[in-house]
Design a protein around this motif. Structure first.
Motif, PDB file in Angstrom:
ATOM      1  N   ASN A  23      38.445  49.312  17.549  1.00 43.51           N
ATOM      2  CA  ASN A  23      37.226  50.014  17.497  1.00 43.51           C
ATOM      3  C   ASN A  23      36.700  50.411  16.050  1.00 43.51           C
ATOM      4  OD1 ASN A  23      36.560  50.708  20.548  1.00 43.51           O
ATOM      5  ND2 ASN A  23      38.956  50.879  20.480  1.00 43.51           N
ATOM      6  N   GLU A  24      35.699  51.593  16.127  1.00 42.76           N
ATOM      7  CA  GLU A  24      35.450  51.715  14.803  1.00 42.76           C
ATOM      8  C   GLU A  24      35.640  53.487  14.770  1.00 42.76           C
ATOM      9  OE1 GLU A  24      31.233  50.878  14.737  1.00 42.76           O
ATOM     10  OE2 GLU A  24      31.626  48.858  15.337  1.00 42.76           O
ATOM     11  N   ILE A  25      36.961  53.959  15.045  1.00 40.73           N
ATOM     12  CA  ILE A  25      37.299  55.306  14.704  1.00 40.73           C
ATOM     13  C   ILE A  25      37.480  55.801  13.456  1.00 40.73           C
ATOM     14  CG2 ILE A  25      38.835  57.040  15.493  1.00 40.73           C
ATOM     15  CD1 ILE A  25      39.400  55.265  18.021  1.00 40.73           C
ATOM     16  N   THR A  26      36.650  56.649  13.185  1.00 38.82           N
ATOM     17  CA  THR A  26      36.842  57.102  11.709  1.00 38.82           C
ATOM     18  C   THR A  26      37.313  58.730  11.761  1.00 38.82           C
ATOM     19  OG1 THR A  26      34.429  57.888  11.682  1.00 38.82           O
ATOM     20  CG2 THR A  26      35.047  55.747  10.658  1.00 38.82           C
ATOM     21  N   LEU A  27      36.992  59.466  12.867  1.00 35.09           N
ATOM     22  CA  LEU A  27      37.351  60.899  12.835  1.00 35.09           C
ATOM     23  C   LEU A  27      38.419  60.947  14.047  1.00 35.09           C
ATOM     24  CD1 LEU A  27      33.784  62.581  12.215  1.00 35.09           C
ATOM     25  CD2 LEU A  27      35.857  62.111  10.503  1.00 35.09           C
ATOM     26  N   MET A  28      39.257  62.042  13.897  1.00 28.04           N
ATOM     27  CA  MET A  28      40.365  62.432  14.807  1.00 28.04           C
ATOM     28  C   MET A  28      40.158  64.035  14.889  1.00 28.04           C
ATOM     29  SD  MET A  28      44.214  61.385  15.120  1.00 28.04           S
ATOM     30  CE  MET A  28      45.233  61.870  16.451  1.00 28.04           C
ATOM     31  N   ASN A  29      39.870  64.628  16.066  1.00 24.11           N
ATOM     32  CA  ASN A  29      39.875  66.116  16.083  1.00 24.11           C
ATOM     33  C   ASN A  29      41.309  66.510  16.455  1.00 24.11           C
ATOM     34  OD1 ASN A  29      39.703  68.804  17.831  1.00 24.11           O
ATOM     35  ND2 ASN A  29      37.768  68.535  16.940  1.00 24.11           N
ATOM     36  N   VAL A  30      41.416  67.742  15.640  1.00 22.39           N
ATOM     37  CA  VAL A  30      42.769  68.277  15.608  1.00 22.39           C
ATOM     38  C   VAL A  30      43.422  68.393  17.111  1.00 22.39           C
ATOM     39  CG1 VAL A  30      42.024  70.769  15.578  1.00 22.39           C
ATOM     40  CG2 VAL A  30      44.271  70.223  14.691  1.00 22.39           C
ATOM     41  N   LYS A  31      42.480  68.591  18.194  1.00 24.69           N
ATOM     42  CA  LYS A  31      42.915  68.797  19.525  1.00 24.69           C
ATOM     43  C   LYS A  31      42.313  67.631  20.429  1.00 24.69           C
ATOM     44  CE  LYS A  31      44.564  71.824  20.863  1.00 24.69           C
ATOM     45  NZ  LYS A  31      46.035  72.397  21.226  1.00 24.69           N
ATOM     46  N   SER A  32      42.409  66.482  19.731  1.00 25.65           N
ATOM     47  CA  SER A  32      41.891  65.227  20.308  1.00 25.65           C
ATOM     48  C   SER A  32      43.012  64.788  21.398  1.00 25.65           C
ATOM     49  CB  SER A  32      41.578  63.977  19.303  1.00 25.65           C
ATOM     50  OG  SER A  32      42.723  63.706  18.613  1.00 25.65           O
ATOM     51  N   LEU A  33      44.287  64.960  21.221  1.00 30.69           N
ATOM     52  CA  LEU A  33      45.269  64.805  22.097  1.00 30.69           C
ATOM     53  C   LEU A  33      45.608  65.785  23.084  1.00 30.69           C
ATOM     54  CD1 LEU A  33      47.475  62.623  19.622  1.00 30.69           C
ATOM     55  CD2 LEU A  33      45.508  61.919  21.159  1.00 30.69           C
ATOM     56  N   ASP A  34      44.888  66.706  23.119  1.00 27.47           N
ATOM     57  CA  ASP A  34      45.279  68.025  23.922  1.00 27.47           C
ATOM     58  C   ASP A  34      45.530  67.776  25.502  1.00 27.47           C
ATOM     59  OD1 ASP A  34      45.487  70.875  24.495  1.00 27.47           O
ATOM     60  OD2 ASP A  34      43.375  71.081  25.190  1.00 27.47           O
ATOM     61  N   GLY A  35      46.431  68.214  26.136  1.00 26.54           N
ATOM     62  CA  GLY A  35      47.090  67.857  27.451  1.00 26.54           C
ATOM     63  C   GLY A  35      47.717  66.383  27.571  1.00 26.54           C
ATOM     64  N   LEU A  36      48.143  65.944  26.533  1.00 27.09           N
ATOM     65  CA  LEU A  36      48.860  64.564  26.810  1.00 27.09           C
ATOM     66  C   LEU A  36      50.298  64.905  26.628  1.00 27.09           C
ATOM     67  CD1 LEU A  36      46.369  62.054  25.011  1.00 27.09           C
ATOM     68  CD2 LEU A  36      46.458  62.821  27.572  1.00 27.09           C
ATOM     69  N   ALA A  37      50.973  65.638  27.140  1.00 21.45           N
ATOM     70  CA  ALA A  37      52.335  66.134  27.093  1.00 21.45           C
ATOM     71  C   ALA A  37      53.102  64.877  27.386  1.00 21.45           C
ATOM     72  CB  ALA A  37      52.772  67.319  27.850  1.00 21.45           C
ATOM     73  N   ASN A  38      52.753  63.962  28.324  1.00 26.41           N
ATOM     74  CA  ASN A  38      53.375  62.883  28.996  1.00 26.41           C
ATOM     75  C   ASN A  38      53.318  61.693  28.061  1.00 26.41           C
ATOM     76  OD1 ASN A  38      54.735  64.265  31.009  1.00 26.41           O
ATOM     77  ND2 ASN A  38      52.597  64.178  32.214  1.00 26.41           N
ATOM     78  N   LEU A  39      52.292  61.724  27.288  1.00 30.73           N
ATOM     79  CA  LEU A  39      52.093  60.343  26.413  1.00 30.73           C
ATOM     80  C   LEU A  39      53.203  59.858  25.391  1.00 30.73           C
ATOM     81  CD1 LEU A  39      49.555  58.579  25.407  1.00 30.73           C
ATOM     82  CD2 LEU A  39      49.398  59.685  23.336  1.00 30.73           C
ATOM     83  N   THR A  40      53.618  58.607  25.677  1.00 33.60           N
ATOM     84  CA  THR A  40      54.924  57.940  25.092  1.00 33.60           C
ATOM     85  C   THR A  40      54.148  56.961  23.963  1.00 33.60           C
ATOM     86  OG1 THR A  40      55.086  56.294  26.789  1.00 33.60           O
ATOM     87  CG2 THR A  40      56.322  58.475  26.849  1.00 33.60           C
TER      88      THR A  40
END
Length: 529
Positions: free
Chosen positions: A59-76
């Motif tokens: 993609n063209e992602i340039t920015l990542m918020n500090v809480k962008s992964l909030d709620g993803l406790a199961n992400l592997t």
């Protein structure tokens, strides 16, 4: 193409520019690739609590918020390959305690903070290859809790899995700053496994294309500056060459100062003697009495700095035997025009620009004459060839200044000076940044005109008093509106008492003026001819 398959979302080559907001909460896999995502906002997937696999490649992602992964406790698994990330918000991984695979290859990462990996406690695969990393500390890995645990538990079957690191194809700068990292790479052993253990240097030139296993790096060293001569005496008109010798690891940034000001225009060249020694030579052509004084060579690197001073004495008595200056003096019948204007104004000063029609632009030096209007002693700054701008800053409030641009060592001539005044309506010292503004004198009047700025030069060829008075009267009639609409702009007028004094002073010498609209910026800048 966007499809919803069971508990998965697949988006490929669509015009999607942001994360969908209505993804079902029980989806376990999301794959959005070759779309137009530019950022990961706060809580991008916070409603998809069951998510395990997140692929956002190409993609063209340039920015990542500090809480962008909030709620993803199961992400592997998180894959961000082929985006435009220059940095990663590593603290965002506090919300992904079960992350095992992190793919960041083919981005633009140039920094890896010392504690970047502190929240990646279960990682088994980290890919940072094909980025722009040049220098990182071995502490990034030494401080990694997973690495510490893996070392202690190695040998106890089933407790720790191997951890694969991909760090190849980065532009590693193999100087002293990389010493610890190179030693770490050489000593790395299971459970840490390098995908490609043959890491290669990109610089400096002496080590380019050399493998880490074939280099020896020294410890970093604070700069040490010295000079063969710290006190020299030369006649007027001679060329002076000041030499500064610096030892440092890594290579330093060297700057010359003259009476605590950056030396502008003079030619400074650097020569690398070896990997840790560099000489800097400052050349001052055609010495003038004003060139005498203390010149300071300052060297800096990330460890510290060092300076050495060289005093230049000008022997005026021997000027008759001095060689002719490289910049020819003008004869009475030569006429070199210097077109000078105010190109920019800030709350602290102005930036001058000028153009001179000379026969040798590549060899023409200029002199800036700057000081208070009523002072006979002006500061002189020499500007080297190829430079046609100069910033005047740190101005005092309610003060009248004059600044001129001439050929080197020449007195100011017609059309080469600008007179301006700083505002005086200051109520508190801490408001200086908001209240000091530049007012350029128009003949006998002082006007504050954000939408059209006027300037006058000395030694005019005709009088513009009549025109100035008309403009001034028109501005006075609109005074109430001006205060409400323009005062918050960039210019403030002086108090009445100051106006009267300036008018009397300015009427002693007729002026010429010309106003030109700067259509590109929506405001005017003075043009002087």
């Amino acid at each position: 193409m966007t499809t919803w398959e069971g508990r998965s979302l697949l988006c490929m080559k669509t015009s999607m520019a942001k994360i969908p907001e209505d993804i079902p909460h029980d989806f376990t896999k999301i794959r959005i690739e070759n779309c137009h995502l530019t950022e990961l906002p706060r809580g991008s997937f916070s409603n998809v609590s069951a998510l395990e696999f997140l692929w956002l490649n190409f993609n063209e992602i340039t920015l990542m918020n500090v809480k962008s992964l909030d709620g993803l406790a199961n992400l592997t698994e998180l894959r961000l390959q082929g985006n435009k990330l220059t940095s990663v918000t590593w603290t965002a991984f506090r919300d992904t305690p079960n992350l095992k695979i992190l793919d960041l290859k083919h981005n633009r990462l140039d920094v890896l903070p010392e504690h970047a990996l502190r929240h990646l406690l279960k990682l088994t695969y980290l890919d940072l290859s094909f980025n722009r990393l040049s220098v990182i500390s071995k502490d990034v890995f030494i401080n990694w809790p997973l690495y510490q645990t893996a070392e202690k538990a190695w040998g106890k079957e089933g407790l720790v899995s191997n951890v694969v690191l991909a760090l190849h194809d980065n532009p590693w700068s193999c100087d002293c700053r990389l010493k610890g990292f190179v030693e770490f790479i050489r000593a790395v052993s299971p459970p840490i496994i390098l995908m490609n253990s043959y890491l290669m240097c990109s610089g400096p030139a002496s080590k380019a294309n050399t493998y880490f296993h074939d280099i020896q790096l020294k410890t970093c060293m604070k700069p040490v500056a010295s000079a063969l001569e710290t006190n020299i005496t030369l006649p007027v008109g001679a060329n002076a060459t000041l030499t500064c010798i610096v030892k440092a690891r890594p290579g330093p940034t060297i700057q010359w100062m003259y009476t605590l000001k950056i030396k502008r225009g003079s030619t400074a060249t650097e020569t690398h003697i070896d990997e840790e020694t560099v000489t800097s030579q400052l050349v001052i052509p055609s010495l003038h009495p004003a060139d005498g004084g203390l010149y300071t060579c300052t060297a800096n690197n990330f460890i510290g700095n060092s300076s050495v001073g060289i005093t230049v004495n000008i022997n005026i008595s021997s000027s008759s035997a001095a060689p002719p200056p490289p910049v020819p003096m003008l004869s009475s019948n030569e006429n070199v025009d210097i077109d000078i204007r105010i190109a920019k104004q800030t709350v602290y000063g102005i930036t001058l620009e000028w153009y001179a029609a000379t026969g040798d632009p590549a060899g023409t030096w200029f002199t800036i004459h700057f000081g208070k209007y009523d002072s006979h002693k002006k500061e002189t700054i020499y500007i080297g060839p190829g430079i046609n701008s100069y910033a005047v800053s740190d101005l005092l409030p309610a003060t009248k200044y004059e600044v001129c641009v001439t050929l080197k060592n020449h007195p100011p001539r017609e059309g080469q000076c600008i007179v301006f005044v700083t505002g005086s309506d200051i109520s508190e010292l801490e408001q200086r940044a908001k209240l000091i503004h530049i007012v350029v004198i128009v003949c006998a009047m002082v006007l504050a005109v954000p939408a059209g700025m006027y300037a006058c030069t000395t030694e005019a060829r005709f009088s513009c008093v009549d025109r100035c008075i008309k403009v001034w009267k028109r501005r006075r009639l609109q005074g109430e509106d001006l205060q409400g609409t323009e005062r918050q702009g960039t210019f403030d007028s002086l108090q009445a008492a100051s106006d009267e004094g300036l008018c009397r002073d300015s009427e002693q010498r007729p002026k010429k003026w010309r106003m030109s609209e700067d259509k590109g910026k929506g405001a005017s800048a003075p043009q002087l001819h």
